[in-house]
Design an enzyme around this catalytic site. Structure first.
Site, PDB file in Angstrom:
ATOM      1  CG  HIS A 198       3.286  46.499  64.337  1.00  0.00           C
ATOM      2  ND1 HIS A 198       2.475  47.327  63.601  1.00  0.00           N
ATOM      3  CD2 HIS A 198       2.866  46.610  65.622  1.00  0.00           C
ATOM      4  CE1 HIS A 198       1.616  47.927  64.400  1.00  0.00           C
ATOM      5  NE2 HIS A 198       1.840  47.517  65.642  1.00  0.00           N
TER       6      HIS A 198
ATOM      7  CG  ASP B 147       8.004  43.876  55.525  1.00  0.00           C
ATOM      8  OD1 ASP B 147       7.706  44.218  56.682  1.00  0.00           O
ATOM      9  OD2 ASP B 147       8.360  44.674  54.648  1.00  0.00           O
TER      10      ASP B 147
HETATM   11  P1  ADP Z   1       8.342  49.214  57.917  1.00  0.00           P
HETATM   12  O1  ADP Z   1       7.328  49.364  58.998  1.00  0.00           O
HETATM   13  O2  ADP Z   1       9.225  48.013  58.108  1.00  0.00           O
HETATM   14  O3  ADP Z   1       9.153  50.436  57.674  1.00  0.00           O
HETATM   15  P2  ADP Z   1       6.110  49.262  55.945  1.00  0.00           P
HETATM   16  O4  ADP Z   1       6.156  49.074  54.464  1.00  0.00           O
HETATM   17  O5  ADP Z   1       5.043  48.492  56.628  1.00  0.00           O
HETATM   18  O6  ADP Z   1       7.557  48.930  56.508  1.00  0.00           O
HETATM   19  O7  ADP Z   1       5.863  50.783  56.271  1.00  0.00           O
HETATM   20  C1  ADP Z   1       6.697  51.799  55.800  1.00  0.00           C
HETATM   21  C2  ADP Z   1       5.956  53.131  55.895  1.00  0.00           C
HETATM   22  O8  ADP Z   1       6.915  54.158  55.844  1.00  0.00           O
HETATM   23  C3  ADP Z   1       4.996  53.337  54.732  1.00  0.00           C
HETATM   24  O9  ADP Z   1       3.845  53.986  55.186  1.00  0.00           O
HETATM   25  C4  ADP Z   1       5.791  54.217  53.790  1.00  0.00           C
HETATM   26  O10 ADP Z   1       5.019  55.084  53.011  1.00  0.00           O
HETATM   27  C5  ADP Z   1       6.652  55.016  54.744  1.00  0.00           C
HETATM   28  N1  ADP Z   1       7.905  55.371  54.065  1.00  0.00           N
HETATM   29  C6  ADP Z   1       8.848  54.534  53.608  1.00  0.00           C
HETATM   30  N2  ADP Z   1       9.832  55.218  52.975  1.00  0.00           N
HETATM   31  C7  ADP Z   1       9.495  56.511  53.024  1.00  0.00           C
HETATM   32  C8  ADP Z   1      10.083  57.740  52.555  1.00  0.00           C
HETATM   33  N3  ADP Z   1      11.229  57.761  51.867  1.00  0.00           N
HETATM   34  N4  ADP Z   1       9.442  58.887  52.809  1.00  0.00           N
HETATM   35  C9  ADP Z   1       8.287  58.884  53.496  1.00  0.00           C
HETATM   36  N5  ADP Z   1       7.668  57.781  53.955  1.00  0.00           N
HETATM   37  C10 ADP Z   1       8.262  56.614  53.728  1.00  0.00           C
HETATM   38  O1  F6P Z   2       7.153  48.023  61.679  1.00  0.00           O
HETATM   39  C1  F6P Z   2       8.440  47.806  62.079  1.00  0.00           C
HETATM   40  C2  F6P Z   2       9.104  48.973  62.765  1.00  0.00           C
HETATM   41  O2  F6P Z   2      10.093  48.526  63.623  1.00  0.00           O
HETATM   42  C3  F6P Z   2       8.193  49.815  63.594  1.00  0.00           C
HETATM   43  O3  F6P Z   2       8.071  49.329  64.884  1.00  0.00           O
HETATM   44  C4  F6P Z   2       8.852  51.129  63.520  1.00  0.00           C
HETATM   45  O4  F6P Z   2       7.968  52.187  63.677  1.00  0.00           O
HETATM   46  C5  F6P Z   2       9.456  51.143  62.139  1.00  0.00           C
HETATM   47  O5  F6P Z   2       9.723  49.813  61.845  1.00  0.00           O
HETATM   48  C6  F6P Z   2      10.641  52.096  62.040  1.00  0.00           C
HETATM   49  O6  F6P Z   2      11.685  51.699  62.888  1.00  0.00           O
HETATM   50  P1  F6P Z   2      12.348  52.616  63.994  1.00  0.00           P
HETATM   51  O7  F6P Z   2      11.262  53.045  64.932  1.00  0.00           O
HETATM   52  O8  F6P Z   2      13.377  51.754  64.620  1.00  0.00           O
HETATM   53  O9  F6P Z   2      12.925  53.782  63.250  1.00  0.00           O
END
Ligand code: ADP
Ligand code: F6P
Length: 468
Positions: A158, A366
């Site tokens: 991912h 990212d």
């Molecule tokens: P990562 O996997 O690195 O966290 P992504 O942008 O791919 O980054 O995914 C983040 C996910 O987490 C998204 O679906 C987003 O809506 C959710 N998310 C991020 N911040 C919040 C928050 N404050 N409350 C609820 N959901 C959140």
């Molecule tokens: O997409 C990246 C990622 O590391 C996912 O594997 C994971 O679900 C998310 O970020 C949140 O991180 P964590 O599981 O360490 O809270």
């Protein structure tokens, strides 16, 4: 008959209640992808136990069987906090300065992957497809093969795969990559990450690419491909229309009357470029005295991985920066910046995105970034906002109609904000339509189906040399 799918990931978040919060792209995507499968989702329970027993906690939620296992706290320290989040995460996001190389972490990582394999082994039926996810589980197939598992096993990363010269900073990098050749299929988010992996294999492991795709190295053959992950687009579109989403949108619109809302939503992670983004907003305010009262920037960033020092430090720096921006520019009746550190329900987030004229998504690196896609999916087609997106998010490959910026440059961010706020409705609609089409068409269902078809040997990917 469809083969059963066993999904393995560090975190297991089966689909929760309507709109319920759950942070992290992987959890969001897998919950959506598994809804249609009568499969098993296996991983860590998030709990610790004084002594590892391998006892499974099995739960049926929303048509998904979630099977989780508790880990010892030393496992969590060495495998999750240590090797996954202090070694691989910074390295894969080009932060070699933050990467810790500690032999105990590597040992804990292997031990937990072995424990996962041993616990999972009795659940596997001969025809199952097994799909492991993310950097926590790179050696899982190796451990399963050692236990005699012959099933087809796939792996999806991912996060970014780093350039060859970055990867070789990792002690025992060859061992880690060799373990990937115990999978049948390895998938990346973008062609760029796939190429970086291939370059490593060709240069460090004297591998060769096979005619039609695939790699031969370490005496084995491996299929590789890129599968950009997407949203559960239909579900997200439905969510934007719920009463809770509407209420939140109305609330945000009401508190930004005569002003434009600029929104950022991220886990509080140094890879998300939050400091540079704050500086970009500060530069925008400095350069545009006449626009200051016309904007409000809202940054939502719930704490993440707080056991890792680098994550504790970034929180302090951002608190100081947000205070400085408000201290410098706020007036008695107005402040330009709102900094919020908590989770929101997904339907509420949809409402917040919908009220924002600008979505500011500027990670320094990212794998994909689903927030960019969520922002687009939540816009009003008749009056959509503008997405400002980092060139270094995997999503930039599919979302060229966003305003693409270098996230390291506060000036570029400031200029893009100026441009977004001045953009005519016709241009906003034209750009949004192209983005929305991508988000709707390249969604999580397609991602899952393409990967599973390739893993089952039915995808277009399968090169002749690997056909059985
Ligand atoms: P990562 O996997 O690195 O966290 P992504 O942008 O791919 O980054 O995914 C983040 C996910 O987490 C998204 O679906 C987003 O809506 C959710 N998310 C991020 N911040 C919040 C928050 N404050 N409350 C609820 N959901 C959140
Ligand atoms: O997409 C990246 C990622 O590391 C996912 O594997 C994971 O679900 C998310 O970020 C949140 O991180 P964590 O599981 O360490 O809270």
């Amino acid at each position: 008959m469809t083969q059963r799918l066993i999904v393995v990931s560090n975190r297991v978040n089966p689909p929760a209640g309507e709109g319920e919060e759950s942070v992290g792209g992987l959890a969001m995507a897998l919950a959506a992808a598994l809804k249609a499968y009568s499969g098993v989702w296996f991983g860590w329970s998030g709990q610790t136990t004084p002594e590892f027993t391998g006892e499974l906690n099995v739960q049926e939620v929303g048509g998904v069987t979630a099977a989780t296992v508790d880990l010892e706290s030393i496992d969590v320290d060495e495998y999750y906090t240590g090797y996954a989040n202090k070694t691989l995460w910074p390295l894969f996001h080009y932060r070699t300065d933050l990467a810790a190389f500690d032999r105990a972490f590597g040992e804990g990582y292997r031990r937990v992957n072995r424990r996962f394999a041993e616990t999972l082994r009795p659940l596997i039926r001969p025809d199952d497809l097994i799909w492991a996810h993310d950097y926590h589980l790179i050696p899982l197939a190796r451990e399963l093969r050692a236990l005699g598992v012959k099933n087809r096993i796939g792996f999806f990363l991912h996060v970014p795969w780093p350039a060859h010269q970055v990867m070789i900073n990792l002690p025992r990098h060859r061992q880690l990559v060799e373990a990937m050749f115990d999978y049948d299929l390895v998938g990346f988010q973008t062609a760029e990450y796939q190429q970086a992996f291939e370059e490593y294999v060709l240069n460090e492991a004297q591998g060769v690419t096979l005619p039609g795709g695939g790699l031969r190295a370490f005496g084995r053959l491996l299929e590789v491909g890129h599968f950009p992950i997407g949203l559960d687009a239909a579900d997200f579109a439905r969510m934007t229309k719920t009463s809770r989403a509407r209420r939140m949108r109305d609330l945000m619109t009401a508190c930004t009357v005569f002003r434009h809302l600029i929104v950022g939503v991220d886990r509080l992670d140094y890879s998300k470029g939050l400091e540079e983004r704050f500086l970009g907003f500060e530069t925008f305010l400095t350069q545009n005295p006449d626009l200051r009262r016309e904007v409000l920037m809202l940054q939502i960033a719930p704490p993440s991985r707080e056991s890792v020092e680098a994550y504790q430090e970034i929180r302090g720096r951002l608190d100081a920066l947000s205070g400085r921006i408000n201290g410098e520019f706020a007036d008695v009746d107005w402040a330009p910046f709102r900094w919020v550190n908590r989770n929101y329900r997904r339907d509420e987030l949809a409402g917040i995105y919908g009220a924002a004229r600008v979505g500011l998504v500027t990670p320094l690196r990212d794998g994909m970034n689903l927030v960019a896609k969520e922002y687009v999916a939540a816009q009003d087609p008749a009056d959509p906002g503008v997405l400002i997106l980092s060139r270094f998010a995997g999503a930039a490959r599919q979302m060229g109609d966003a305003l693409l910026v270098n996230p390291h440059s506060p000036e570029e961010i400031a200029d893009a904000l100026e441009r977004a706020l001045a953009m005519e409705k016709a241009e906003r609609i034209r750009r949004w339509r192209a983005l929305a089409e991508t988000v709707a068409n390249e969604d999580v269902t397609g991602w899952r189906d393409n990967f599973v078809a390739a893993l089952a040997g039915k995808g277009a990917l399968r090169p002749a040399a690997l056909a059985t």
